[in-house]
Structures are given as C-alpha cells and as structure tokens.
Scaffold this motif. Sequence first.
Motif: not given
Length: 348
Positions: A47-76
Amino acid sequence: MNKYKKILLGIVLIGLAFMAVFAYTVYDTFFTSNTNFTEGTYEVLIPTGADYNTAFLAMADAVEDRDELHKTAQRKGYIKNVKAGRFIIEPGMSNNDIINAVRSRNIPLNVRFNNQERIEDLAGRIASQIEPDSLTLLEVMQDKTFLEENGFTKENALTMYLPNQYEFYWNSSPEAFRKRMLASWKSFWNESRLAKAKELGLTPQQVTSLAAIVHKETAKNDERPTVAGVYINRLKSGIKLDADPTVIYSKKLEDSDFNQVIKRVLYKDLTIDNKFNTYKYTGVPPGPIVTPDLKAIDAVLNYKKHDYYYFVADIDNFGYHDFSKTLSEHNRKADRYRRWISSQNVNR
C-alpha cells in the motif's frame, strides 16, 4: 625462517577458508532460491505509505526462509526505501531477485468494467481492482468542479466512463484514474463521432444515455442500429421513448434497491414519477441507466433509418424484437407477447 613462513601460510589459508565460508554464506543468502512454490506467481501488494514491516509481511508468505529475506533487505537498504505498488514474485527467485523486484518493478494490471448501473457501482468495481477505496473514488468521480469544467453533471457523470480494458498501476490515485478515463472519453469522441452527434441534435452525453437504453433493450449487435432508429424516430417526432429499461431503473431508484431482479414491467410502474422514466417524461433521460458498451454508442450514431416507431420482444425469435410502424400493429403484437409471458408465469 621456515617457521615464520609456515605461520604466514597458515594465516593465509585460514583467511582464504574464512573468505570462502563468507562468500558461500553471502551467495546462499543472496542468490539461491528462496520461494516456497513451484508453479504460478505470487502477487505482492504494498500500500501507499507502507512501512518496511507491512511490505515484509506482504511478501513473507512466498518465501522459505524469512530471516534470510530480512537480512538481504537490510543489506540492500530496502528497509528505508519501501515503494508502493503491485509486484510479482516468480518461482525460484532468490532473495536478491525478490528485493530487486519489490524495489523497482511495479507491474501494471488490466482494469475492466462494464454493465455498471450507477456511478456508485462503478466506484466499487474499480476499488476491487486497484488500491483506492470506493468512497474515495466516488468522491473524486463526483467532484462538482471537475464535472462542471468538463461538461458533465452529477446525473450523467457515468457517461465519461467507457467500458473497456485499461492498464493501470495498482497504486494509481483516484485522480489518476479519473484523468485517464477523461482522456479515453475525449479520444473516443473524435471529430467524426462529434459530427454525427451534432447531426442528431444530441450531446455526447445524451448519445451515451440513449445508447444505454439500446444496450439494455437488446444484446444483439446486429439489431441495435434498428432499435436505435426507433428511438431516434420517436425523438424527432416528439414522442416519449416509452422504454421499459428506464422504468426498471426508476423502480430500482424508487426502492433504493439495485440488487432486485425485475423481469416484467407492470402497468403501475409506468407512472413512477422519476426523470429517468421515459413513460413519464419526454426526451433522453438526464443520464445513463447503465454504462453502455462502445458498440451500443456507435449503433446510435449510425442508427438504421426506417419507419418503425414501436417494437416488442419476438417470441418466435428469442433475443430479437418484432418492429411495427403503427400503434395498432404494435398493440396486436404486444397483446400476443403479454399472453405468452403470462403463460410462462412471469409476474415480476
């Protein structure tokens, strides 16, 4: 000396081993597949104005390892650079691919609508496809200043929205949607169509409102110019249109119930005092009773010239109509139709 060389070699080997482990860890985090599905795609709506937590939850159900996705998001640096929109995750995507996708690949979608009886219905239909809610869309679509500046009224505002398929970004604003629809309307009403409307003595809004009646009367494209011709003849003669679909629309307005299904118009319905009721008022209604398709509009502009003033459903050729030049001829055919429909036990 050999002792120091061995120590130095050992340090180098340990360093290389550490670097290898680090490189593997980075590669495994960034570049190996992290999706939990193998077929189709996964739609991410941020959504418009969404923060990172909202964005992360929107994609989290599509991945195997949420922690690794979060680490990548941080590093990038995605955590501080969230973008709104519609994004697509495909099978086999790595964390790096996923973050790149939601950071810069806002994918448009096809917005479709037709057969909307009211602008409120249209707003709801659009809200089911893009981000803005129906109330916000309706407020923008009915904005008095906008309507006046562009030659529309609250009653005929629906004529601006031509049923078709349009490409929009999911997070398009209500104003952007309205602007695109106005541009499409202006494009449709080219010099040729405007000239034909002028020849009829009608505005584009009136042509569209008349086309809405034609649209409701028949779904047969090959019959629409003939039906349109009947109404044009009646308009030119100053005769009321007497169109049953406008009575049905007026009945729904009177009852404040557009979910009801009315299969048969009753005599008492003909007297409903509403400006949309063409049995009560002469001329084209003040607005459309539905969003007519483009072929219905062109059927009015290219109406068939004939001497018919009446028509009734043809019980021998379902879906089509039986046309008459005189009222006496029409009454005979109408009586036949009423007897047939009564035999079918259709009371309302």
